[in-house]
Design a protein around this motif. Structure first.
Motif, PDB file in Angstrom:
ATOM      1  N   LEU A  75       2.176  -4.961 -31.610  1.00 52.71           N
ATOM      2  CA  LEU A  75       1.502  -4.562 -30.489  1.00 52.71           C
ATOM      3  C   LEU A  75       2.668  -4.904 -29.469  1.00 52.71           C
ATOM      4  O   LEU A  75       3.145  -6.368 -29.288  1.00 52.71           O
ATOM      5  CB  LEU A  75       0.117  -5.222 -29.919  1.00 52.71           C
ATOM      6  N   ASP A  76       3.314  -4.123 -29.030  1.00 57.01           N
ATOM      7  CA  ASP A  76       4.654  -4.120 -28.148  1.00 57.01           C
ATOM      8  C   ASP A  76       5.497  -5.380 -28.759  1.00 57.01           C
ATOM      9  O   ASP A  76       5.802  -6.020 -28.165  1.00 57.01           O
ATOM     10  CB  ASP A  76       4.093  -4.637 -26.871  1.00 57.01           C
ATOM     11  N   GLY A  77       5.773  -4.966 -29.867  1.00 60.45           N
ATOM     12  CA  GLY A  77       6.663  -5.815 -30.832  1.00 60.45           C
ATOM     13  C   GLY A  77       6.231  -7.088 -31.476  1.00 60.45           C
ATOM     14  O   GLY A  77       6.975  -7.713 -31.950  1.00 60.45           O
ATOM     15  N   ARG A  78       4.963  -7.435 -31.115  1.00 66.25           N
ATOM     16  CA  ARG A  78       4.498  -8.589 -31.958  1.00 66.25           C
ATOM     17  C   ARG A  78       3.554  -8.492 -33.034  1.00 66.25           C
ATOM     18  O   ARG A  78       2.474  -7.568 -32.664  1.00 66.25           O
ATOM     19  CB  ARG A  78       3.637  -9.507 -30.932  1.00 66.25           C
ATOM     20  N   LYS A  79       3.776  -8.903 -34.101  1.00 63.35           N
ATOM     21  CA  LYS A  79       3.008  -8.596 -35.346  1.00 63.35           C
ATOM     22  C   LYS A  79       1.865  -9.532 -35.599  1.00 63.35           C
ATOM     23  O   LYS A  79       2.008 -10.434 -35.297  1.00 63.35           O
ATOM     24  CB  LYS A  79       3.969  -8.826 -36.572  1.00 63.35           C
ATOM     25  N   GLY A  80       0.778  -8.629 -36.246  1.00 56.74           N
ATOM     26  CA  GLY A  80      -0.629  -9.644 -36.409  1.00 56.74           C
ATOM     27  C   GLY A  80      -1.531  -8.587 -36.505  1.00 56.74           C
ATOM     28  O   GLY A  80      -1.509  -7.552 -36.603  1.00 56.74           O
ATOM     29  N   THR A  81      -2.855  -9.208 -36.427  1.00 54.35           N
ATOM     30  CA  THR A  81      -4.102  -8.529 -36.739  1.00 54.35           C
ATOM     31  C   THR A  81      -4.902  -9.238 -35.637  1.00 54.35           C
ATOM     32  O   THR A  81      -4.874 -10.024 -35.227  1.00 54.35           O
ATOM     33  CB  THR A  81      -4.695  -9.104 -37.961  1.00 54.35           C
ATOM     34  N   ASP A 106      -1.712 -14.689 -36.215  1.00 57.47           N
ATOM     35  CA  ASP A 106      -0.264 -14.450 -36.226  1.00 57.47           C
ATOM     36  C   ASP A 106       0.406 -14.441 -34.746  1.00 57.47           C
ATOM     37  O   ASP A 106      -0.211 -15.185 -34.084  1.00 57.47           O
ATOM     38  CB  ASP A 106       0.173 -13.261 -37.187  1.00 57.47           C
ATOM     39  N   ALA A 107       1.149 -13.357 -34.579  1.00 53.48           N
ATOM     40  CA  ALA A 107       2.058 -13.362 -33.163  1.00 53.48           C
ATOM     41  C   ALA A 107       1.315 -12.866 -32.151  1.00 53.48           C
ATOM     42  O   ALA A 107       1.604 -13.092 -31.216  1.00 53.48           O
ATOM     43  CB  ALA A 107       3.268 -12.603 -33.339  1.00 53.48           C
ATOM     44  N   TYR A 131      -4.152  -6.030 -21.690  1.00 53.13           N
ATOM     45  CA  TYR A 131      -4.179  -7.269 -22.416  1.00 53.13           C
ATOM     46  C   TYR A 131      -3.384  -8.336 -21.908  1.00 53.13           C
ATOM     47  O   TYR A 131      -2.476  -8.042 -21.079  1.00 53.13           O
ATOM     48  CB  TYR A 131      -3.731  -6.977 -23.816  1.00 53.13           C
ATOM     49  N   HIS A 132      -3.630  -9.450 -22.615  1.00 53.83           N
ATOM     50  CA  HIS A 132      -2.970 -10.746 -21.821  1.00 53.83           C
ATOM     51  C   HIS A 132      -2.522 -11.482 -23.277  1.00 53.83           C
ATOM     52  O   HIS A 132      -3.522 -11.462 -24.281  1.00 53.83           O
ATOM     53  CB  HIS A 132      -3.738 -11.754 -21.134  1.00 53.83           C
ATOM     54  N   LEU A 133      -1.246 -11.880 -23.483  1.00 51.16           N
ATOM     55  CA  LEU A 133      -0.790 -12.482 -24.739  1.00 51.16           C
ATOM     56  C   LEU A 133      -0.136 -14.018 -24.078  1.00 51.16           C
ATOM     57  O   LEU A 133       0.756 -13.820 -23.083  1.00 51.16           O
ATOM     58  CB  LEU A 133       0.267 -12.021 -25.638  1.00 51.16           C
ATOM     59  N   PRO A 134      -0.672 -15.091 -24.559  1.00 53.74           N
ATOM     60  CA  PRO A 134      -0.058 -16.283 -24.070  1.00 53.74           C
ATOM     61  C   PRO A 134       1.397 -16.520 -24.284  1.00 53.74           C
ATOM     62  O   PRO A 134       1.952 -15.782 -25.317  1.00 53.74           O
ATOM     63  CB  PRO A 134      -0.625 -17.381 -24.704  1.00 53.74           C
TER      64      PRO A 134
END
Length: 134
Positions: A75-81, A106-107, A131-134
């Motif tokens: 998601l916008d360059g950050r890998k994870g689930t 993960d990220a 969305y928001h990511l810390p």
């Protein structure tokens, strides 16, 4: 800061049966079904989604549904689930659901957000997430 992401959605597989095991399209009129769908996302979300759903059809042309989807990718360059909770339905040839992020790893750990996915019958879907990511 809230970020807006959009992606195309392509259905890769679909499996839906009534609660007594018949194919959903072999039963007419009111029915309840369960199923699974695999989705490939492309755009700000490059991922594969694995969804499980429950649907209730009051007639042959509409339904209401709830689902959980495990989305694995970037998601916008950050890998994870992350896991999405879907609430929606189908009417007038369009499937539409609101989605809420319920967990992430993960990220993407700490990911929160809400959005919408819309599918017109026979066309690719459109996924949007605020969305928001810390």
């Amino acid at each position: 800061m809230t970020t807006h992401a959009t992606a195309g959605a392509e259905m890769k597989s679909w499996d839906e049966h009534t609660w007594d095991g018949k194919r959903y399209d072999e039963v007419t009129g009111p029915k309840q079904t369960t199923g699974a769908m695999t989705v490939a996302y492309s755009g700000a979300l490059e991922a594969v989604g694995d969804m499980r759903f429950v649907m209730s059809y009051p007639d042959d042309d509409s339904c209401v549904s709830t689902a959980y989807e495990v989305v694995t990718g970037t998601l916008d360059g950050r890998k994870g689930t992350f896991v999405l909770h879907h609430t929606g339905g189908y009417r007038d040839g369009v499937a539409d659901a609101t989605v809420t992020v319920v967990s992430a790893t993960d990220a993407l750990t700490g990911l929160t957000g809400t959005g919408r996915i819309t599918w017109a019958q026979g066309e690719p879907g459109r996924f949007e997430l605020d969305y928001h990511l810390p």
